[in-house]
Scaffold this motif. Sequence first.
Motif, short mmCIF file in Angstrom:
data_model
loop_
_atom_site.label_atom_id
_atom_site.label_comp_id
_atom_site.label_asym_id
_atom_site.label_seq_id
_atom_site.Cartn_x
_atom_site.Cartn_y
_atom_site.Cartn_z
N SER A 1 -1.37 14.66 -2.91
CA SER A 1 -1.82 16.19 -2.66
C SER A 1 -2.54 17.03 -1.14
O SER A 1 -1.77 17.78 -1.19
CB SER A 1 -2.85 16.63 -3.93
N ARG B 1 -4.00 9.94 -5.68
CA ARG B 1 -3.71 11.43 -5.46
C ARG B 1 -4.26 12.36 -5.01
O ARG B 1 -3.93 12.90 -4.82
CB ARG B 1 -3.62 11.85 -7.48
N ARG B 2 -5.26 12.07 -4.65
CA ARG B 2 -5.81 13.18 -2.85
C ARG B 2 -5.21 13.20 -1.79
O ARG B 2 -4.81 13.89 -1.33
CB ARG B 2 -7.51 11.98 -3.41
N SER C 1 -1.10 10.74 -10.50
CA SER C 1 -2.11 10.52 -10.96
C SER C 1 -2.09 9.39 -13.02
O SER C 1 -1.54 8.32 -12.53
CB SER C 1 -3.32 11.35 -11.63
N GLU C 2 -0.66 10.22 -13.43
CA GLU C 2 0.10 9.77 -14.43
C GLU C 2 0.40 7.78 -14.07
O GLU C 2 0.72 7.06 -14.54
CB GLU C 2 1.14 10.36 -14.87
N SER D 1 0.91 21.67 -5.69
CA SER D 1 0.03 20.26 -5.11
C SER D 1 -0.99 19.58 -6.37
O SER D 1 -0.86 18.08 -6.31
CB SER D 1 -0.87 20.64 -4.17
N VAL D 2 -1.28 20.57 -7.52
CA VAL D 2 -1.86 19.96 -8.49
C VAL D 2 -1.37 19.91 -9.21
O VAL D 2 -1.60 18.17 -10.05
CB VAL D 2 -2.94 21.16 -8.73
N LYS D 3 -0.24 19.98 -9.80
CA LYS D 3 1.08 19.46 -10.83
C LYS D 3 2.02 17.64 -10.19
O LYS D 3 1.24 16.75 -10.41
CB LYS D 3 2.21 19.96 -11.01
N MET E 1 -7.51 7.04 -7.77
CA MET E 1 -7.99 8.91 -7.08
C MET E 1 -7.84 8.80 -5.89
O MET E 1 -7.72 10.02 -5.24
CB MET E 1 -10.01 8.72 -7.27
N GLY F 1 -0.09 15.79 -7.58
CA GLY F 1 -1.44 14.93 -7.36
C GLY F 1 -1.33 14.63 -8.89
O GLY F 1 -1.74 13.30 -9.66
N THR F 2 -1.69 15.00 -10.58
CA THR F 2 -1.60 14.94 -11.79
C THR F 2 0.02 14.07 -11.80
O THR F 2 -1.17 12.86 -12.89
CB THR F 2 -1.18 16.04 -12.40
#
Lengths: 155, 117
Positions: free
Chosen positions: A38, A34-35, A59-60, A51-53, A31, A55-56
């Motif tokens: 992003s 990714r935070r 995360s992966e 930025s969400v893409k 977390m 961050g995701t």
Amino acid sequence: MCPRPATSARPQGSDGGDAGCLALTNPVHIMLVRRTISDLARRIGMNEVDSVKLGTAVSELARNLLEHGGGGEVTYAVVKQGQAHGVKVVFEDSGPGIADVERAMQDGQSTGAGMGIGLGGAGRLVDSLAVDSTPGRGTRVEIVKWAASKWLLRR
Amino acid sequence: MGRIAVLKQRGTLFVSMPEDIDDASAGELLTDILERVEMDSCKGVIVDLSALEFVDSFLGRIIADIANCSSVLDARTVVCGMRPAVAITLVELGMDFPRVSFAMDIEEATDQLQGRA
């Protein structure tokens, strides 16, 4: 070696830096990583969806790093190409490596707890994804996502 | 992390998914939901995602598990509160939720579940 991130899941304000390195040895670090990345992407002008893409995708790949690589390091930096700005993120571990990278890139190939999205899924969220893996030595995954260029206004 | 609250109102369970859910909590949450679906004969489970800025395949798997297991116990799952950027990302990521229906918010989600009855 990377400095260890703080144990709290929320970062203590942005460090304002254009680059950094975070150790990834615990799920709670996912977390934070990714935070941090992003937030950096937003600072250089990346729009919310991108930025969400990013961050995701982070995360992966961070979860892969933990689950398959046995933990490792995440290094990130702002990159420039002419007028364009982007974020480059490198995930590095000294785990067992990926025997068949092409297969790992296909959907439905998860060997972990996820939904079988695999590297291919994360790759669709970013502009480039490169995997360098040696069985028995480790894996290095590098991604880059560019902020969509804005029209420059004439003065 | 502590236990995730699962609330019940008129035969419907409601849970707001936290961002920092881990493996152990996910397992506990799923067990909690299924036990209550069975004990209280709930017909619906509403999963709210409004606290989530990122939904990755780990979270996706949790949502799918809740929906799949609940449907075995004859309860329907509705996901609400998904941010647009998350929805776009999920589609791009290729995640599929066959046993989940979607609603904008809790009110719409409740309407959907009641329409079913």
